[in-house]
Design a protein around this motif. Structure first.
Motif, PDB file in Angstrom:
ATOM      1  N   ALA A 152      35.010  49.502  36.502  1.00 12.45           N
ATOM      2  CA  ALA A 152      35.239  48.018  36.352  1.00 12.45           C
ATOM      3  C   ALA A 152      33.981  47.229  35.913  1.00 12.45           C
ATOM      4  O   ALA A 152      34.426  46.418  35.014  1.00 12.45           O
ATOM      5  CB  ALA A 152      36.287  47.695  37.540  1.00 12.45           C
ATOM      6  N   ILE A 153      33.190  47.301  36.673  1.00 14.23           N
ATOM      7  CA  ILE A 153      32.057  46.406  36.312  1.00 14.23           C
ATOM      8  C   ILE A 153      31.415  46.735  34.838  1.00 14.23           C
ATOM      9  O   ILE A 153      31.130  45.750  34.248  1.00 14.23           O
ATOM     10  CB  ILE A 153      30.802  46.520  37.459  1.00 14.23           C
ATOM     11  CG1 ILE A 153      31.108  46.256  38.539  1.00 14.23           C
ATOM     12  CG2 ILE A 153      29.434  45.719  36.953  1.00 14.23           C
ATOM     13  CD1 ILE A 153      30.189  46.258  40.046  1.00 14.23           C
ATOM     14  N   LEU A 154      31.366  47.906  34.513  1.00 12.41           N
ATOM     15  CA  LEU A 154      30.888  48.187  33.233  1.00 12.41           C
ATOM     16  C   LEU A 154      31.916  47.805  32.157  1.00 12.41           C
ATOM     17  O   LEU A 154      31.335  47.223  31.119  1.00 12.41           O
ATOM     18  CB  LEU A 154      30.430  49.758  33.028  1.00 12.41           C
ATOM     19  CG  LEU A 154      29.546  50.207  33.735  1.00 12.41           C
ATOM     20  CD1 LEU A 154      29.113  51.512  32.945  1.00 12.41           C
ATOM     21  CD2 LEU A 154      28.340  49.464  33.537  1.00 12.41           C
ATOM     22  N   GLN A 155      33.095  47.873  32.590  1.00 16.01           N
ATOM     23  CA  GLN A 155      34.267  47.330  31.472  1.00 16.01           C
ATOM     24  C   GLN A 155      34.209  45.797  31.582  1.00 16.01           C
ATOM     25  O   GLN A 155      34.024  45.434  30.321  1.00 16.01           O
ATOM     26  CB  GLN A 155      35.720  47.689  31.997  1.00 16.01           C
ATOM     27  CG  GLN A 155      36.655  47.393  31.003  1.00 16.01           C
ATOM     28  CD  GLN A 155      36.517  48.316  29.669  1.00 16.01           C
ATOM     29  OE1 GLN A 155      36.044  49.612  29.563  1.00 16.01           O
ATOM     30  NE2 GLN A 155      36.585  47.676  28.704  1.00 16.01           N
ATOM     31  N   PHE A 156      33.916  45.199  32.502  1.00 15.12           N
ATOM     32  CA  PHE A 156      33.640  43.698  32.627  1.00 15.12           C
ATOM     33  C   PHE A 156      32.596  43.145  31.707  1.00 15.12           C
ATOM     34  O   PHE A 156      32.338  42.165  30.965  1.00 15.12           O
ATOM     35  CB  PHE A 156      33.567  43.358  33.890  1.00 15.12           C
ATOM     36  CG  PHE A 156      33.607  41.795  34.402  1.00 15.12           C
ATOM     37  CD1 PHE A 156      34.753  41.279  34.572  1.00 15.12           C
ATOM     38  CD2 PHE A 156      32.746  40.980  34.221  1.00 15.12           C
ATOM     39  CE1 PHE A 156      34.690  40.052  34.897  1.00 15.12           C
ATOM     40  CE2 PHE A 156      32.517  39.723  34.527  1.00 15.12           C
ATOM     41  CZ  PHE A 156      33.758  39.165  34.708  1.00 15.12           C
ATOM     42  N   ALA A 157      31.637  44.170  31.869  1.00 12.54           N
ATOM     43  CA  ALA A 157      30.304  43.798  31.077  1.00 12.54           C
ATOM     44  C   ALA A 157      30.434  43.933  29.596  1.00 12.54           C
ATOM     45  O   ALA A 157      30.157  43.063  28.814  1.00 12.54           O
ATOM     46  CB  ALA A 157      29.189  44.827  31.295  1.00 12.54           C
TER      47      ALA A 157
END
Ligand code: UDP
Ligand code: GLC
Ligand code: MN
Length: 379
Positions: A152-157
């Motif tokens: 989720a963090i990578l997608q957010f990035a």
């Protein structure tokens, strides 16, 4: 089945040998503070085998990760730290799912007292950033490893990027409820005391200094960049680093007692690029310099043997910050000038300071040979 203590870890990160030094001192400080939890360090291919070997003596886990680069020079420009593009690599910490809970600590932090109670906190707990207290500082945070959160963090990035170009901007948006929702996730400042912050509130520093549990040496100049006097065993903070001398001294004490002797003097390279400090340390071989530091106190010798690289001295010189009583004393300058004059002239290479026969633009991380003073900075 692993005990609860074995399922909790302190986690840090190094993408190069210089930050790995910070990890070694941090790891030692955690051990000295008597932690009962696991110690894990994430390393990228930029960390040499020699430093990995050292890290594995202190850390239970040396974990290989890929470098994650924010590729956002525009926002990093606002921080004045183009080198922090690689701090997205921190996000890998969420993949350490062998742990139920973990505490991330920057490589430039130092633990002064046991902080195992942090494992009683929930994700995401962190202390306010001294520059903007409605944001948390991402140098110290409690988190719960989870592949799902990592993705989720990578997608957010990818979707939103980071407002400071580094991990802190992104994590503050991802965990934006931190600012308003649950005060138990606000760690007290003593868990992430920015080593310069108290200059803006000295009375509080005097009052609460002994309560400090974790110091964080934020900024471009780190403890390992400060001149260390091998005669007196004391560190002299660089004039514009702003770091508190007492905290720097603590870092150096651990470094000299637990780390320095184990370093390989032949390690001269750091394969990182694109930033001012690493360019200087690469060309000067900071690790090699530190490895060859010798304490001369016992022989009663006078004078300052500085771990500051000649590149950094040169930079300070050019900024008008001249250490007249130490490295830049008249005697040293005269000696240097005499040495230079006795050598054949090098055409097209104007002197910029007594510490260099090359201009800074000619000296790059890839091409620079160590100068004489960088090979023998600590005699
Ligand atoms: N870091 C790293 N290599 C780099 C820059 C940063 O490994 O070239 C890691 C390291 O753990 C460091 C953290 O990312 O402590 C954050 O960077 P830094 O502490 O320099 O940022 P500051 O706290 O000064 O803003
Ligand atoms: C902050 C934090 C550091 C973080 C950087 C980039 O200054 O101290 O941990 O990596 O910002 O976001
Ligand atoms: Mn930091």
């Amino acid at each position: 089945m692993a005990s609860q203590e074995e399922r909790e870890a302190f986690v840090t990160l190094a993408t190069n040998d210089t930050y790995a030094l910070g990890c070694l001192v941090l790891g030692s400080s955690l051990r000295r503070a008597g932690t009962t939890r696991q110690l894990a360090v994430m390393v990228t291919p930029g960390v040499s085998q020699s430093l990995r070997d050292q890290l594995s003596r202190v850390f239970n886990l040396v974990y290989d990760v890929d470098l994650l680069d924010s590729q956002d020079p525009t926002n990093l420009q606002l921080l004045g730290r183009p080198d922090l593009n690689v701090t997205f690599t921190k996000f890998h910490c969420w993949r350490l799912t062998q742990y139920d809970k973990a505490v991330f600590l920057d490589a430039d932090t130092l633990v002064l007292q046991n902080v195992d109670e942090l494992f009683n906190r929930e994700e995401l707990s962190a202390a306010p950033d001294a520059g903007w207290p409605d944001c948390f500082n991402s140098g110290v945070f409690v988190f719960k490893p989870s592949e799902q959160t990592y993705n989720a963090i990578l997608q957010f990035a990818l979707d939103q990027g980071s407002f400071d170009g580094g991990d802190q901007g992104l994590l503050n948006m991802f965990f934006r409820q931190w600012a308003t929702e649950d005060i138990s996730r606000h760690l007290p400042f003593i868990y992430n005391v920015v080593s310069q912050a108290f200059y803006s509130y000295l009375p509080a520093f005097k009052q609460f200094k002994n309560n400090v549990k974790i110091v964080h040496f934020i900024g471009a100049t780190k403890p390992w960049h400060q001149p260390f006097n091998t005669s007196s065993g004391e560190v002299t903070p660089l004039p514009d680093s702003g770091h508190n001398a007492e905290f720097l001294q603590l870092w150096w004490t651990i470094f000299m007692e637990d780390v320095q002797q184990t370093l390989d003097p032949n390690l001269k390279t750091n394969n990182h690029k694109n930033n001012r400090m690493s360019m200087l340390t690469t060309s000067e071989g900071l690790i090699g310099q530190l490895a060859t530091l010798k304490i001369s106190r016992d022989q009663g010798q006078e004078g300052s043997a500085s771990a500051l690289s000649s590149g950094e001295r040169k930079l300070n010189w050019e900024k008008g910050q001249i250490d007249y009583l130490g490295e830049d004393s008249f005697v040293n300058i005269q000696k240097k000038l005499e040495e230079s004059l006795s050598k054949p002239a090098e055409p097209h290479k104007p002197a910029t300071s007594p510490f260099s026969r090359r201009s800074p633009t000619e000296e790059t991380a890839e091409t620079a040979e160590p100068t004489k003073e960088s090979k023998e900075p600590c005699e």
